[in-house]
Design an enzyme around this catalytic site. Sequence first.
Site, PDB file in Angstrom:
ATOM      1  N   ASP A  63      -8.211  -5.040   1.059  1.00 38.20           N
ATOM      2  CA  ASP A  63      -7.253  -6.115   0.861  1.00 38.20           C
ATOM      3  C   ASP A  63      -6.273  -6.538   1.987  1.00 38.20           C
ATOM      4  O   ASP A  63      -6.033  -7.760   2.184  1.00 38.20           O
ATOM      5  CB  ASP A  63      -6.214  -5.516  -0.312  1.00 38.20           C
ATOM      6  N   GLU A  78      -5.748   2.823   7.998  1.00 36.79           N
ATOM      7  CA  GLU A  78      -7.224   2.560   8.181  1.00 36.79           C
ATOM      8  C   GLU A  78      -7.254   0.851   8.307  1.00 36.79           C
ATOM      9  O   GLU A  78      -8.104   0.310   8.671  1.00 36.79           O
ATOM     10  CB  GLU A  78      -8.008   3.093   7.227  1.00 36.79           C
ATOM     11  N   SER A 122      -7.700  10.727  11.203  1.00 36.56           N
ATOM     12  CA  SER A 122      -6.997   9.752  10.517  1.00 36.56           C
ATOM     13  C   SER A 122      -5.906   9.877   9.795  1.00 36.56           C
ATOM     14  O   SER A 122      -5.107   9.091   9.726  1.00 36.56           O
ATOM     15  CB  SER A 122      -8.181   9.443   9.413  1.00 36.56           C
ATOM     16  N   LEU A 148     -17.816  12.992  -0.957  1.00 35.16           N
ATOM     17  CA  LEU A 148     -17.531  13.563   0.428  1.00 35.16           C
ATOM     18  C   LEU A 148     -17.666  15.174   0.367  1.00 35.16           C
ATOM     19  O   LEU A 148     -17.082  15.505  -0.682  1.00 35.16           O
ATOM     20  CB  LEU A 148     -16.382  13.175   0.984  1.00 35.16           C
ATOM     21  N   ARG A 175     -14.455   7.786  15.171  1.00 36.58           N
ATOM     22  CA  ARG A 175     -13.133   8.593  14.911  1.00 36.58           C
ATOM     23  C   ARG A 175     -13.495  10.076  14.896  1.00 36.58           C
ATOM     24  O   ARG A 175     -14.402  10.296  14.221  1.00 36.58           O
ATOM     25  CB  ARG A 175     -12.514   7.989  13.799  1.00 36.58           C
ATOM     26  N   GLY A 233       0.882  -0.921  -0.084  1.00 36.36           N
ATOM     27  CA  GLY A 233       0.080   0.001  -0.011  1.00 36.36           C
ATOM     28  C   GLY A 233       0.757   1.382  -0.049  1.00 36.36           C
ATOM     29  O   GLY A 233       1.889   1.324   0.785  1.00 36.36           O
ATOM     30  N   ALA A 234       0.335   2.370  -1.065  1.00 36.86           N
ATOM     31  CA  ALA A 234       1.310   3.565  -0.944  1.00 36.86           C
ATOM     32  C   ALA A 234       0.606   4.668  -0.682  1.00 36.86           C
ATOM     33  O   ALA A 234       0.656   5.809  -1.187  1.00 36.86           O
ATOM     34  CB  ALA A 234       1.722   3.690  -2.477  1.00 36.86           C
ATOM     35  N   ARG A 270     -19.024  12.842  14.928  1.00 34.76           N
ATOM     36  CA  ARG A 270     -19.605  12.465  13.841  1.00 34.76           C
ATOM     37  C   ARG A 270     -20.761  11.398  13.984  1.00 34.76           C
ATOM     38  O   ARG A 270     -21.901  11.529  13.135  1.00 34.76           O
ATOM     39  CB  ARG A 270     -18.675  11.716  12.829  1.00 34.76           C
ATOM     40  N   HIS A 289     -18.089   5.999   5.464  1.00 35.15           N
ATOM     41  CA  HIS A 289     -17.012   6.752   5.159  1.00 35.15           C
ATOM     42  C   HIS A 289     -15.699   6.064   5.569  1.00 35.15           C
ATOM     43  O   HIS A 289     -14.624   6.202   4.800  1.00 35.15           O
ATOM     44  CB  HIS A 289     -17.124   8.175   5.869  1.00 35.15           C
ATOM     45  N   HIS A 340     -20.272   9.441   7.575  1.00 37.08           N
ATOM     46  CA  HIS A 340     -19.874  10.717   7.786  1.00 37.08           C
ATOM     47  C   HIS A 340     -21.220  11.566   7.399  1.00 37.08           C
ATOM     48  O   HIS A 340     -21.954  11.249   6.582  1.00 37.08           O
ATOM     49  CB  HIS A 340     -19.022  11.148   6.446  1.00 37.08           C
ATOM     50  N   PHE A 364     -12.409  21.180  14.242  1.00 33.13           N
ATOM     51  CA  PHE A 364     -13.327  19.721  13.655  1.00 33.13           C
ATOM     52  C   PHE A 364     -14.250  19.192  14.602  1.00 33.13           C
ATOM     53  O   PHE A 364     -14.030  19.480  16.110  1.00 33.13           O
ATOM     54  CB  PHE A 364     -12.209  18.625  13.215  1.00 33.13           C
ATOM     55  N   GLN A 417     -18.097   4.234  10.329  1.00 30.87           N
ATOM     56  CA  GLN A 417     -18.317   5.394  10.365  1.00 30.87           C
ATOM     57  C   GLN A 417     -19.269   5.968   9.346  1.00 30.87           C
ATOM     58  O   GLN A 417     -18.598   5.766   8.112  1.00 30.87           O
ATOM     59  CB  GLN A 417     -17.016   6.172  10.618  1.00 30.87           C
ATOM     60  N   THR A 445     -16.431  18.092   3.061  1.00 31.08           N
ATOM     61  CA  THR A 445     -15.554  17.841   3.906  1.00 31.08           C
ATOM     62  C   THR A 445     -16.180  18.448   5.368  1.00 31.08           C
ATOM     63  O   THR A 445     -16.890  19.459   5.328  1.00 31.08           O
ATOM     64  CB  THR A 445     -14.162  18.518   3.759  1.00 31.08           C
ATOM     65  N   GLU A 446     -15.875  17.947   6.499  1.00 33.76           N
ATOM     66  CA  GLU A 446     -16.112  18.162   7.711  1.00 33.76           C
ATOM     67  C   GLU A 446     -15.504  19.940   7.905  1.00 33.76           C
ATOM     68  O   GLU A 446     -15.995  20.696   8.743  1.00 33.76           O
ATOM     69  CB  GLU A 446     -15.591  17.623   8.860  1.00 33.76           C
ATOM     70  N   ALA A 458       0.023   6.203   5.208  1.00 38.23           N
ATOM     71  CA  ALA A 458       0.492   5.278   6.043  1.00 38.23           C
ATOM     72  C   ALA A 458       1.780   4.345   5.393  1.00 38.23           C
ATOM     73  O   ALA A 458       2.970   4.197   5.989  1.00 38.23           O
ATOM     74  CB  ALA A 458      -0.494   4.374   6.710  1.00 38.23           C
TER      75      ALA A 458
END
Length: 558
Positions: free
Chosen positions: A208, A361, A377, A239, A372, A10-11, A273, A337, A229, A114, A227, A241-242, A14
């Site tokens: 995955d 995640e 995140s 989305l 969350r 994964g790229a 949320r 979300h 959103h 937030f 969650q 955004t918050e 994280a």
Amino acid sequence: MYEHDVVVVGAGLAGMRAALAAAQQGADTAIITKVHPVRSHSNAAQGGINAALTDRGDDWEDHAYATVKGSDYLGDQDAIEVMAQEAGAAVIELEHMGVIFSRDETGHLGTRRFGGQERARTFFVADITGQAMLHVLYEQVMKENVRVYEEWFVTSLIMVDGECRGVVAMDIMSGKIEAIRAKSVILCTGGVGRAYEPSTNGLIVTGDGMGLAYPAGAALMDMEMIQYHPTTLKGNGVLITEAARGEGAYLLNSEGDRFMKTYAPNMLELASRDVVSRSEATEIQEGRGVDGCVFLDLRHLGRELIETKLSYINEVALDYMNINLADEPIPIQPGMHYIMGGIKTDVWGATPIPGLYAAGECACVSVHGGNRLGANSLLDTVVFGRRSGEAAAARALERPFGRVSEHAAYLDETRIISLLDRKDNGDSVAKVRLAMGETLNEHLAVFREEQGMQTAAKAIQQLKERYRYMPVKAKGKVFNTALVFALELGFMLDCAETICASGLTRKESRGAHYRTDMPTRDDENWLKHVTCTWSPDGPVVDTIPVTFTRWEPVERTY
């Protein structure tokens, strides 16, 4: 057979932060990603990243408490303390790497508020924070000469004597399947959003990492905590955004009433949320919505603020709804979300399987618990991405490569050939995937109850049975995306099964898991995590206690 000290799957944020940390420790590090790194779903994160910087009178303990409260006291407090304490340094480090954070009138790093937090401690790049961070981390990874297997899909973990010794992966461009040996593997594959329909998540977010770790023996924890959103577009799940509410936007019902004053009189639109999503859903159910939606109103913020700090979502509103946010409210509804659950790890990203780590995640440390907080995140990805990279590299540098059979890829090759050989029976990946998504969205959403979750669990079992015979209509090897979609669907069905099993197990309402048949929180019996481990007969469900350090549970109000 390829080999590296550390392999990161994964790229996103994280994954690249983990790879950067491992490479800087001196480990030969590689990233395997099914898409180009800057197409990872971290790219879609809009609002910002939380940190309590002491130079402006903020306190990491206040951030930690807000996170504990936001988690509905299900978050592990030792992990939350680590995240909150390391947040400030992580943000400053990102700024030094080159992330161009928005600044205030004095030239200092700007912040916005937030949900679930009393203070403005969310640092941001307009409403494209994830994209800005992702590009900078990709530059840093390239600078460290990390090998990137781009457009490769990991099909299984190489397990020998209970230890993870690498991965089997398919080069999507050629269809060739290879074993890649490693001393440490870090899973950073994101969530499982596309198991739901609709979702704010991109097409690639298919669980995955969870689907790889689960049959290998790792536990999946808190999988019932999904969650929703509060602000997504109807139909497509895009989305909003918050950050819009952080800048002062209002939520209105069909009567023009700012209804959050009824549900969260102190924090209003910036309650947590889960609280805001339930409030919206209640307004809609009680007839004060319009066509299944309520409204997000930004008009009072003014055109200049919208076009500078919220320009991306204004473009989204224009493209999808033909609405300029400076002129009229936009209809929104709660939408799937994020998953708070994932692969159970410690604060260094380690799973109980030697050699296997996870971050972001796909992992469950657990810093998010039952809900969350927005902008935690991105913080989770960089703090625990770095820590997992350091721990994985330390392990790798102190040992030789373990033995791996030359035929490590054979079983996956055989499985994929069998998948491609199936005859057309009228079924398809798209049909099964849509049925799964609509089932979960109907029965394990903002509100749940026993009968609905039982219905969902039975439906997922039937879909898993259909999957056993489901054909892949494209038979070629070169860029066979139909084959990739089929493999992803297998991961998602396993995750969906654990979501249902965990939801049925938790006999209370807590955070995002709100049961209309059991609407109260039960600290005496359910102040614990639900875990699922794999067996041939389905998930084996268990519970483990929540870790407390200083904050005892109290009634959660906003």
